[in-house]
Design a protein around this motif. Sequence first.
Motif, mmCIF file in Angstrom:
data_model
loop_
_atom_site.group_PDB
_atom_site.id
_atom_site.type_symbol
_atom_site.label_atom_id
_atom_site.label_comp_id
_atom_site.label_asym_id
_atom_site.label_seq_id
_atom_site.Cartn_x
_atom_site.Cartn_y
_atom_site.Cartn_z
ATOM 1 N N GLU A 52 23.024 27.392 38.258
ATOM 2 C CA GLU A 52 21.824 28.060 38.773
ATOM 3 C C GLU A 52 22.163 29.136 39.808
ATOM 4 N N ILE A 53 23.402 29.143 40.327
ATOM 5 C CA ILE A 53 23.782 30.147 41.323
ATOM 6 C C ILE A 53 23.872 31.514 40.667
ATOM 7 N N ASN A 54 23.292 32.501 41.295
ATOM 8 C CA ASN A 54 23.380 33.883 40.840
ATOM 9 C C ASN A 54 24.799 34.386 41.111
ATOM 10 N N SER A 55 25.538 34.715 40.040
ATOM 11 C CA SER A 55 26.939 35.114 40.204
ATOM 12 C C SER A 55 27.075 36.384 41.043
ATOM 13 N N GLU A 56 26.140 37.315 40.905
ATOM 14 C CA GLU A 56 26.206 38.555 41.688
ATOM 15 C C GLU A 56 26.053 38.250 43.179
ATOM 16 N N TRP A 57 25.141 37.334 43.506
ATOM 17 C CA TRP A 57 24.949 36.939 44.910
ATOM 18 C C TRP A 57 26.214 36.281 45.460
ATOM 19 N N LEU A 58 26.808 35.376 44.679
ATOM 20 C CA LEU A 58 27.994 34.662 45.147
ATOM 21 C C LEU A 58 29.149 35.610 45.430
ATOM 22 N N LEU A 59 29.368 36.573 44.542
ATOM 23 C CA LEU A 59 30.544 37.426 44.632
ATOM 24 C C LEU A 59 30.340 38.657 45.509
ATOM 25 N N THR A 60 29.097 39.145 45.603
ATOM 26 C CA THR A 60 28.868 40.390 46.346
ATOM 27 C C THR A 60 27.838 40.262 47.466
ATOM 28 N N GLY A 61 27.016 39.215 47.424
ATOM 29 C CA GLY A 61 25.939 39.078 48.401
ATOM 30 C C GLY A 61 24.658 39.769 47.985
ATOM 31 N N ASN A 62 24.675 40.469 46.844
ATOM 32 C CA ASN A 62 23.481 41.176 46.378
ATOM 33 C C ASN A 62 22.612 40.257 45.523
ATOM 34 N N GLY A 63 21.297 40.489 45.576
ATOM 35 C CA GLY A 63 20.375 39.714 44.757
ATOM 36 C C GLY A 63 20.017 38.390 45.399
ATOM 37 N N SER A 64 19.311 37.567 44.642
ATOM 38 C CA SER A 64 18.860 36.271 45.144
ATOM 39 C C SER A 64 19.932 35.207 44.945
ATOM 40 N N MET A 65 19.848 34.151 45.732
ATOM 41 C CA MET A 65 20.818 33.059 45.635
ATOM 42 C C MET A 65 20.714 32.342 44.294
ATOM 43 N N ILE A 66 19.492 32.062 43.862
ATOM 44 C CA ILE A 66 19.236 31.314 42.639
ATOM 45 C C ILE A 66 18.778 32.280 41.548
ATOM 46 N N LYS A 67 19.252 32.054 40.331
ATOM 47 C CA LYS A 67 18.820 32.898 39.217
ATOM 48 C C LYS A 67 17.307 32.854 39.100
ATOM 49 N N GLU A 68 16.725 34.007 38.870
ATOM 50 C CA GLU A 68 15.277 34.102 38.850
ATOM 51 C C GLU A 68 14.677 33.704 37.512
ATOM 52 N N ASP A 69 15.457 33.707 36.431
ATOM 53 C CA ASP A 69 14.921 33.290 35.144
ATOM 54 C C ASP A 69 15.415 31.892 34.815
ATOM 55 N N ASN A 70 15.150 31.452 33.615
ATOM 56 C CA ASN A 70 15.547 30.103 33.204
ATOM 57 C C ASN A 70 16.623 30.165 32.140
ATOM 58 N N THR A 71 17.597 31.030 32.393
ATOM 59 C CA THR A 71 18.712 31.211 31.474
ATOM 60 C C THR A 71 19.992 30.720 32.135
ATOM 61 N N ASN A 72 20.696 29.831 31.465
ATOM 62 C CA ASN A 72 21.967 29.334 31.983
ATOM 63 C C ASN A 72 23.111 30.159 31.427
ATOM 64 N N ILE A 73 23.956 30.686 32.315
ATOM 65 C CA ILE A 73 25.154 31.416 31.907
ATOM 66 C C ILE A 73 26.360 30.641 32.427
#
Length: 227
Positions: A52-73
């Motif tokens: 559920e962690i937003n990969s862009e947030w984890l690696l760059t700090g951009n975007g939301s912490m949690i993915k906003e949709d219901n898609t698992n990557i």
Amino acid sequence: MGSTERIREYLDYKGITKYKFCNDLGFSNKFLDNSSNMGTDKACKILHYYPEINSEWLLTGNGSMIKEDNTNIVIMNNDRKTIDSLHVSQEIPLYDLEAVAGLRELFSSGKPQRVLDTIKIPNLPKCDGAISVTGDSMYPLLKSGDIILYKETEFDNIFFGEMYLLSVKLNDWEEYITVKYVQKSEQGQEFVKLVSQNSHHQPKDIHISKISALALIKASIRINTMM
């Protein structure tokens, strides 16, 4: 703020202790004590364990912490000894495999293929393409309808124990396309063992000459709901 600081923020948000986090992922208890950016292998393992962690947030700090949709990557290389470089932006073609004569045709014909759409996922290992999965041999890790993203490879570059998309020649005009773990075979170096995640599918040893196309699975996408 470094990526380890963002992980601490996520753990606080979820109420997960640092000890449980490190113990579950096999990290040192001092892993979260610094404020630097983590390595690619650890980032991939975290994103695999906490999809559920937003990969862009984890690696760059951009975007939301949690993915906003219901898609698992899910990034698939969390346990591999080698480390893939992450690409900030890439556009991956989603191919219509039913419109192609087979994987060998898709990979090596050099002809334009039917592209259903393109996929853009930030900070993903380099991929050559994507297709939809059919069958249940890798269930529950993969189910029919999931999308897999792959990197074409040769047998000489295989990592035993990893998950591969491969084409197996049944005869001169038929091939069997499947997703399997590829392991060493007890029958010798000229054979490999294809292993399913689904325990109802028995492992099978095949001669390497029967493999006509091979690609390493880099990530998978699952749509949980269309609502």
